[in-house]
Design a protein around this motif. Structure first.
Motif, PDB file in Angstrom:
ATOM      1  N   PRO A  56       0.748  -0.976   0.434  1.00  0.00           N
ATOM      2  CA  PRO A  56      -0.099  -0.437  -0.031  1.00  0.00           C
ATOM      3  C   PRO A  56       0.832   1.459  -0.006  1.00  0.00           C
ATOM      4  N   PRO A 103       1.985   5.082   0.828  1.00  0.00           N
ATOM      5  CA  PRO A 103       1.864   5.352   2.026  1.00  0.00           C
ATOM      6  C   PRO A 103       0.523   6.994   2.087  1.00  0.00           C
ATOM      7  N   ASP A 104       0.215   7.708   3.334  1.00  0.00           N
ATOM      8  CA  ASP A 104      -0.116   8.327   3.456  1.00  0.00           C
ATOM      9  C   ASP A 104       0.005   9.376   2.435  1.00  0.00           C
ATOM     10  N   GLU A 105       1.796  10.047   2.051  1.00  0.00           N
ATOM     11  CA  GLU A 105       2.321  10.984   1.642  1.00  0.00           C
ATOM     12  C   GLU A 105       3.182  10.520   1.239  1.00  0.00           C
TER      13      GLU A 105
END
Length: 137
Positions: free
Chosen positions: A42, A44-46
């Motif tokens: 997945p 990362p968020d940023e």
């Protein structure tokens, strides 16, 4: 003829062997399914994007904002000019009505709608006050 019969029997044996081989190739097990690819990790968020990759997008956004601000300023100035001209037109119309009343008073016309004012076609010519035509209903 014995030799012919031997040849014929050998030929038949070869055909039967070929048929058996063909049947085996048809009944072979299907190829095994390929292993499924593992799922990607997945994200990362940023994610940091380096400047050379994002510079063009930044420049486009800046150009967009500059044009939008220019349009806002243009529309604002246009509205200001429109308001100025509408005010000027109202003032001129009021002055025209006032001058027509003064002209009618000068010639002692008491009713406002009794005469119509006809302006001259060019400078230096005379204008006219003509009795208004009455509509017959």
């Amino acid at each position: 003829m014995k030799w012919f019969n031997n040849m014929l029997s050998r030929w038949r044996q070869k055909e039967q062997q070929e048929e058996i081989v063909d049947e085996e190739s048809i009944t072979d097990d299907p190829e095994p399914e390929p292993e499924p690819e593992p799922e990607p990790e997945p994200l990362p968020d940023e994610i940091e994007v380096p400047w050379p990759s994002i510079a063009h997008l930044t420049n486009l956004e800046e150009a967009y904002n500059n044009n939008l601000n220019g349009l806002k300023e243009l529309l604002y100035n246009a509205k200001l000019r429109e308001a100025k001209y509408l005010k000027l037109l109202d003032e001129l119309q009021e002055k025209m009505l006032q001058k027509s009343k003064e002209l009618k008073a000068l010639y002692k016309i008491e009713k406002e709608n009794e005469y119509d004012i006809y302006l001259p076609e060019s400078y230096g010519q005379s204008g006219h006050l003509r009795r208004a035509k009455k509509n017959k209903d």
